[in-house]
Design an enzyme around this catalytic site. Sequence first.
Site, short mmCIF file in Angstrom:
data_model
loop_
_atom_site.label_atom_id
_atom_site.label_comp_id
_atom_site.label_asym_id
_atom_site.label_seq_id
_atom_site.Cartn_x
_atom_site.Cartn_y
_atom_site.Cartn_z
N ARG A 230 0.85 -1.19 0.00
CA ARG A 230 0.00 0.00 0.00
C ARG A 230 0.88 1.24 0.00
O ARG A 230 1.97 1.24 0.61
CB ARG A 230 -0.88 0.04 1.26
CG ARG A 230 -2.05 -0.92 1.27
CD ARG A 230 -3.15 -0.53 0.29
NE ARG A 230 -4.32 -1.38 0.43
CZ ARG A 230 -4.58 -2.46 -0.30
NH1 ARG A 230 -3.73 -2.82 -1.26
NH2 ARG A 230 -5.68 -3.17 -0.12
N GLU A 259 -4.08 7.25 -4.40
CA GLU A 259 -4.51 6.66 -5.69
C GLU A 259 -5.90 7.15 -6.06
O GLU A 259 -6.74 7.34 -5.18
CB GLU A 259 -4.55 5.14 -5.55
CG GLU A 259 -3.20 4.55 -5.33
CD GLU A 259 -3.26 3.03 -5.09
OE1 GLU A 259 -4.32 2.42 -5.35
OE2 GLU A 259 -2.27 2.50 -4.65
N HIS A 277 -1.72 -0.05 -9.64
CA HIS A 277 -2.34 -0.96 -8.66
C HIS A 277 -2.94 -2.19 -9.36
O HIS A 277 -4.15 -2.41 -9.31
CB HIS A 277 -3.40 -0.22 -7.82
CG HIS A 277 -3.68 -0.93 -6.52
ND1 HIS A 277 -4.00 -0.27 -5.37
CD2 HIS A 277 -3.68 -2.25 -6.21
CE1 HIS A 277 -4.21 -1.14 -4.39
NE2 HIS A 277 -4.01 -2.36 -4.89
#
Length: 311
Positions: A230, A259, A277
Site C-alpha cells: 500500500r 490513488e 495498482h
Amino acid sequence: MPIDVLQLTPLIAAGDEDLHRNYSVCRWYDLPDRERWLDEHNASIRAVITAGHLGISNEMFRRLPSLGLVAIAGVGYEKVDLDAARERGIRVTNTPDVLTNDVADLAVGLMIATMRQIAAADRYVRDGRWIAGEMDLAARVSGRRYGIVGFGRIGQAVARRLEGFGGSIAYTSRTKKQSPHAFHSTVIDLARESDVLIVTVAAGPATRHLVGRAVLDALGPTGFLINVARGSIIDETELIAALQDRRLAAAGLDVYADEPRVPPALSALPNVTLTPHIGSATVDARLAMARLMLANLDAFYAGHPLPTPVV
Ligand code: NAP
C-alpha cells in the site's frame, strides 16, 4: 424486493452477473445522486461489497443501520474500522490466498523491470533512439540480497520465487517465522543488509511511513525499492527526494499514497517503474476473488459460517 446489497466497486463481469442474478444490488458508483439514494434506501442495506483500497467510510457505516456484512473483494482491510464493526456486530470478510501468486508475480516482475529498465527500454525502441546508440547499462538482478518487508502470504510467495535467483533472502514481520531465511526485527536493519527491499506488509496506523528517510538512507544509492502493498507504508515525499537526489537507485511501485493520483514529481523521474495498482489484476485472480467474495455473501445470507472472515 428492497435493495439490500450496496456495491461500492465493480467485479469482473462473470462475478458481477452472478451477484446481480442472485441479489438485489445497487451499483453505488453509477448513482447520479448518492446522497438522495442513501436517504431513501439506507435502512434496507444488509451487505456492502467493496475493495481493499476503498473499504467503507465511517460515515457510511453510521448511515446503514441494518448493515450486517462488509464483503471485501481483496485482502487489505485497513480502510474498514474493525472496532466499529465489532461493536455493532457487523461481520467483515476478505479474499486472501486466491490473489497471492498474482501479486507475488507482479512484485518480482516490477523488480526485474526496475533493475533492468524494461519499461525505459521499451520506450527507447519505440522512440527510435536505438539507431543513435545503446542504452545505459542496468543493474544485475540475480545473486542479490533481497529484503522482504512483511512476511505473510504474499511476502512468502515472493521469497519462494526469489529462491531461484541465487542470492540471499531476509525479512521482517511482527513475528519470526519458521523459515530458512534470515529474520530482522527492524526494517532499518533489513534495509542495511539488502540490495532490494520488497514491501508486502499490511497497511494500517502501525505501518504508516514504515519506509521513511532513515530506511531509504539505509538502503542507499545502490539500493532498489519495490512496493506492491500500500502507498501509505512509504513516505512518498521522502521517496521522491531520495530518487531525485540519487540517494536511492530506483523504485518500482504498484501502489501510491493518494490513488489514482500519482504525484507529477514521481511520474517525471526516469528511475521509477510505475504500475496502476494491478497486483491482483489478472482474469484468474479477479474471478477467484469475486467467487470467494460471493461465497462469503451467500454464507452470510444463509446464516452459515463465513469462509474467510476478518471479523
Ligand atoms: P498477510 O498474509 O496478512 O501478511 C501481512 C504481513 O504484514 C504479515 O507478515 C504481518 O506480520 C505483517 N504485519 C501486519 N501488521 C504489521 C505491523 N503492525 N508491523 C509489522 N508487520 C506487520 O497479508 P497478505 O495476503 O500477504 O497481503 C499483504 C498486503 O498486500 C495486504 O494487506 C494488501 O495491502 C497488499 N495487497 C496489495 C495488492 C495489490 O494489488 N498491489 C493485492 C493484494 C494485497 P505477521 O506475519 O507477523 O502477522
